[in-house]
Write an enzyme that holds these catalytic residues in place. Structure first.
Site, mmCIF file in Angstrom:
data_model
loop_
_atom_site.group_PDB
_atom_site.id
_atom_site.type_symbol
_atom_site.label_atom_id
_atom_site.label_comp_id
_atom_site.label_asym_id
_atom_site.label_seq_id
_atom_site.Cartn_x
_atom_site.Cartn_y
_atom_site.Cartn_z
ATOM 1 N N CYS A 198 29.215 -16.400 0.627
ATOM 2 C CA CYS A 198 30.180 -16.430 1.732
ATOM 3 C C CYS A 198 31.481 -17.108 1.282
ATOM 4 O O CYS A 198 32.156 -16.595 0.416
ATOM 5 C CB CYS A 198 29.543 -17.100 2.943
ATOM 6 N N HIS A 248 24.020 -14.306 3.688
ATOM 7 C CA HIS A 248 23.364 -15.588 3.422
ATOM 8 C C HIS A 248 21.860 -15.450 3.189
ATOM 9 O O HIS A 248 21.075 -15.687 4.113
ATOM 10 C CB HIS A 248 23.576 -16.525 4.617
ATOM 11 N N GLU A 250 20.058 -17.520 1.820
ATOM 12 C CA GLU A 250 19.471 -18.861 1.970
ATOM 13 C C GLU A 250 19.048 -19.151 3.403
ATOM 14 O O GLU A 250 18.334 -20.116 3.659
ATOM 15 C CB GLU A 250 20.446 -19.938 1.477
#
Lengths: 79, 231
Positions: free
Chosen positions: B86, B203, B205
């Site tokens: 990002c 994302h 994660e």
């Protein structure tokens, strides 16, 4: 010496902000706006007193930071 | 694996990244601030998401000039692995570690939603746990994720197999509808020529535990853990 750096989206690069402004102008009843491109102006107050050197310095600043030349073009004016 | 997460004023996704790295590797990553120096002996440097320096000038432009980025560039030049997610991807681009630019989303809207990604390049330290063509869900949250590069750059990226991920629909097709931010050729993530620098807008994660709603993003971190298992 003042330098003004005009940073604009490059020709051919999508400019969503310009498009949105264009739509908003249309909504306000402004006809005949064929296209809108939105960029930014950065004013620099430089210690340099030689116009050519000031312009060269501002262009170097534009290339290295003020503009991303992949997506933006720039033009420097010395005032 | 010795990993470090680099944060700047305005970074806000560093904890998510820390959780993901710790979950996959069992080791807590080092947390660094922009004024710190990058220590020797790292395997991986991660630039997480957020709004570094308030997105002033252009997203990532200010962070790219911060002192620690000189160390990150040196680290990458010596063959170190760097992941940018990002805002981290935006910083890598502004720092010149990856080519192209990230424009405002074509809808002008901040996109906060899940997307589906297709793995275009498997077998890297970031993607080895996936097969080429595998699809997975990833949350995204950005206003400037509209990837752009000129045709010559795009052809080079595609020719050298440096497109890492593409936005696709549920059937795995790279359609316009699946390409919410308007990225050229549906590109969501890219790799450096040595395959050691990877940047992407979504994302992974944020999907690494069933408590988060899924583990779709975990293979990225397991890939990294495996790549540096000996370290």
């Amino acid at each position: 010496m003042k330098a003004r750096v005009y940073v604009m989206p490059k020709a051919g690069v999508l400019d969503p902000q310009g498009k949105a402004i264009s739509h908003a102008l249309e909504g306000l009843g402004f006809g005949g706006v064929n296209d809108v491109r939105a960029g930014k102006v950065i004013e620099l107050d430089l210690a340099e007193t030689d116009p050519a050197r000031a312009k060269a310095a501002a262009e170097d600043m534009a290339r290295r930071l003020l503009a991303n030349t992949v997506i933006e073009s720039f033009r420097v004016e010395i005032a | 694996m010795k990993a470090a997460i680099v944060t700047f004023p305005g970074t806000n996704r560093e904890r998510d990244m820390r959780v993901a790295l710790k979950r996959a590797t069992g080791r807590d990553p080092l947390m660094l601030f922009h004024r710190d120096a990058l220590p020797q002996g790292l395997d991986l440097v991660v630039l997480p998401g957020g709004f570094s320096y308030g997105d002033y000038l252009r997203c990532g432009a200010m962070a790219a000039q911060s002192p620690i980025m000189r160390d990150v560039k040196d680290f990458a030049a010596k063959g170190g692995h760097v992941l940018g997610v990002c805002n981290g991807f935006q910083i890598l681009i502004e720092a010149g570690l990856l080519p192209g630019g990230l424009l405002r989303n074509r809808t002008l809207r901040f996109l906060s939603m899940d997307c589906t990604l297709r793995v275009e390049r498997a077998g890297t330290a970031f993607t080895s746990r996936w097969q080429k063509g595998a699809t997975f869900r990833a949350p995204m949250a950005h206003g400037d994720g509209n990837y752009f590069a000129d045709d010559a750059t795009l052809d080079r990226l595609e020719g050298e197999g440096l497109v890492a991920f593409r936005y696709v629909d549920e059937r795995g097709e790279a359609t316009e509808a699946a390409n919410r931010n308007g990225s050229v050729r549906n590109i969501a993530g890219i790799l450096s020529p040595n395959l050691r620098v990877c940047g992407l807008m979504p994302h992974p994660e944020d999907l690494v535990d069933d408590l988060m709603g899924g583990t779709d993003g975990l293979p990225m971190f397991e890939s990294l853990a495996e790549a540096f298992a000996a370290a």
